[in-house]
Design a protein around this motif. Structure first.
Motif, PDB file in Angstrom:
ATOM      1  N   THR A   1       0.832  -1.201   0.000  1.00  0.00           N
ATOM      2  CA  THR A   1       0.000   0.000   0.000  1.00  0.00           C
ATOM      3  C   THR A   1       0.863   1.246   0.000  1.00  0.00           C
ATOM      4  O   THR A   1       0.617   2.195  -0.765  1.00  0.00           O
TER       5      THR A   1
ATOM      6  N   ASN B   1      -8.184   9.965  -5.446  1.00  0.00           N
ATOM      7  CA  ASN B   1      -8.044   8.528  -5.667  1.00  0.00           C
ATOM      8  C   ASN B   1      -7.176   7.877  -4.598  1.00  0.00           C
ATOM      9  O   ASN B   1      -7.470   6.770  -4.140  1.00  0.00           O
TER      10      ASN B   1
ATOM     11  N   SER C   1      -9.169   7.573  -1.411  1.00  0.00           N
ATOM     12  CA  SER C   1     -10.190   6.533  -1.508  1.00  0.00           C
ATOM     13  C   SER C   1      -9.585   5.144  -1.504  1.00  0.00           C
ATOM     14  O   SER C   1     -10.143   4.201  -0.927  1.00  0.00           O
ATOM     15  N   LEU C   2      -8.431   5.005  -2.148  1.00  0.00           N
ATOM     16  CA  LEU C   2      -7.821   3.684  -2.316  1.00  0.00           C
ATOM     17  C   LEU C   2      -7.144   3.176  -1.056  1.00  0.00           C
ATOM     18  O   LEU C   2      -7.204   1.971  -0.765  1.00  0.00           O
ATOM     19  N   THR C   3      -6.506   4.054  -0.307  1.00  0.00           N
ATOM     20  CA  THR C   3      -5.625   3.625   0.786  1.00  0.00           C
ATOM     21  C   THR C   3      -6.292   2.679   1.781  1.00  0.00           C
ATOM     22  O   THR C   3      -5.756   1.598   2.056  1.00  0.00           O
TER      23      THR C   3
ATOM     24  N   LEU D   1      -7.091  -0.752   0.016  1.00  0.00           N
ATOM     25  CA  LEU D   1      -5.914  -1.538  -0.352  1.00  0.00           C
ATOM     26  C   LEU D   1      -5.186  -2.044   0.890  1.00  0.00           C
ATOM     27  O   LEU D   1      -4.679  -3.171   0.902  1.00  0.00           O
TER      28      LEU D   1
ATOM     29  N   THR E   1      -5.843  -6.191 -12.509  1.00  0.00           N
ATOM     30  CA  THR E   1      -5.718  -4.994 -13.336  1.00  0.00           C
ATOM     31  C   THR E   1      -5.867  -5.319 -14.816  1.00  0.00           C
ATOM     32  O   THR E   1      -6.532  -4.588 -15.557  1.00  0.00           O
TER      33      THR E   1
ATOM     34  N   ALA F   1      -6.444   5.529 -10.415  1.00  0.00           N
ATOM     35  CA  ALA F   1      -6.543   4.384  -9.508  1.00  0.00           C
ATOM     36  C   ALA F   1      -7.960   4.054  -9.101  1.00  0.00           C
ATOM     37  O   ALA F   1      -8.175   3.092  -8.362  1.00  0.00           O
ATOM     38  N   SER F   2      -8.949   4.813  -9.575  1.00  0.00           N
ATOM     39  CA  SER F   2     -10.314   4.520  -9.140  1.00  0.00           C
ATOM     40  C   SER F   2     -10.815   3.184  -9.677  1.00  0.00           C
ATOM     41  O   SER F   2     -11.764   2.633  -9.140  1.00  0.00           O
TER      42      SER F   2
ATOM     43  N   TRP G   1      -9.157   0.539  -9.319  1.00  0.00           N
ATOM     44  CA  TRP G   1      -8.838  -0.301  -8.157  1.00  0.00           C
ATOM     45  C   TRP G   1      -9.815  -0.044  -7.028  1.00  0.00           C
ATOM     46  O   TRP G   1     -10.208  -0.958  -6.312  1.00  0.00           O
ATOM     47  N   VAL G   2     -10.199   1.232  -6.851  1.00  0.00           N
ATOM     48  CA  VAL G   2     -11.146   1.582  -5.790  1.00  0.00           C
ATOM     49  C   VAL G   2     -12.463   0.832  -6.005  1.00  0.00           C
ATOM     50  O   VAL G   2     -12.972   0.168  -5.089  1.00  0.00           O
TER      51      VAL G   2
END
Length: 264
Positions: free
Chosen positions: A23, A79, A82-84, A87, A108, A132-133, A135-136
């Protein structure tokens, strides 16, 4: 410690310092790519975006680089924020090596290739995407399936809304409120997350025996701070987490093809 409307800076600092290795690395790479994108010598967005007409055997790296590159500072910031947490939760469950293999592998490439097929052969377009959204929304799809297994419905008045639909609602909200986002790109992420959450993609994960051998051989747990071993995972690899019942256009950025970002 000072607080802002209940926000504790000490708690936030402690949370950041506890983030696992993969992460941290992804956040660092996204920040690095944004810094590099400020200069004009090398167009990093043109280099790394997922542009359907630019995808060849020599540019297949794009199916892995596009989530790491963003249009601007705010795109990257929202992003990353939101991702952290999503992930971090995933890595703590599955381990660092598994996260690396999956996010630079099937989690991916599958949504990327589905998006390319849709653009080139269905809508006959050349809309580039990055951010990266994907992935979100993929991780939200995984979480929605897990939640559905323990808490199938949200009760809103007299209506019972299936909890697995929440990422789809969020896709619609993002599409309505934020311009130039990729609706189908987000759907590709959610759909892949659903497949993973339902267990249909588990065969694509690296075997634990091989991961343990690599970890022991390289002594990764001893050498790498914040590394999450396959034997240190918080939960089972594919188990259910316990939860409480509760066409081409020109753009100002100079990208080939019309560019849509993934996410805010």
């Amino acid at each position: 410690m000072p607080t802002i409307q209940g926000f504790s800076t000490m708690r936030a600092r402690s949370y950041v310092f506890r983030l696992p290795l993969f992460t941290r690395a992804m956040i660092a790479v996204m920040v690095a790519f944004w810094i590099v994108s400020i200069q004009s010598t090398w167009d990093v967005r043109q280099w790394g975006a997922l542009i359907p007409n630019e995808l060849t055997l020599s540019t297949m790296y794009r199916v892995n680089t596009f989530p790491l590159i963003h249009l601007n500072f705010f795109h990257a910031l929202f992003n990353i924020l939101s991702l952290t947490p999503l992930l971090e939760r995933f890595e703590n469950e599955f381990g660092t090596l598994t996260s690396l293999a999956l996010f630079f592998g099937p989690l991916t490439t599958i949504p990327a290739l589905v998006y390319i097929f849709w653009e080139k052969f269905i809508v006959k377009g050349n809309t580039a995407v990055m951010g990266a959204s994907i992935w979100v929304f993929l991780l939200l799809g995984i979480e929605a399936i897990r939640t559905y297994k323990t808490n199938p419905y949200l009760v809103i008045g007299t209506h019972h809304v299936p909890t697995w639909t929440t990422p789809l609602v969020m896709v619609l909200v993002v599409e309505a409120l934020i311009p130039n986002t990729s609706f189908f790109g987000h759907l590709c992420g959610v759909g892949t997350g659903y497949l993973f959450g339902l267990g249909y993609l588990k065969f694509l994960a690296p075997p634990e025996k091989a991961l343990r051998w690599i970890e022991a051989r390289l002594n990764l747990l001893g050498r790498l701070p914040h590394y999450v071993s396959v034997d240190q995972k918080t939960y089972g690899r594919f188990g259910v987490l316990p939860t409480s019942n509760s066409t081409t256009q020109m753009t100002p950025l100079g990208l080939m093809g019309s560019t849509q970002r993934l996410g805010p």
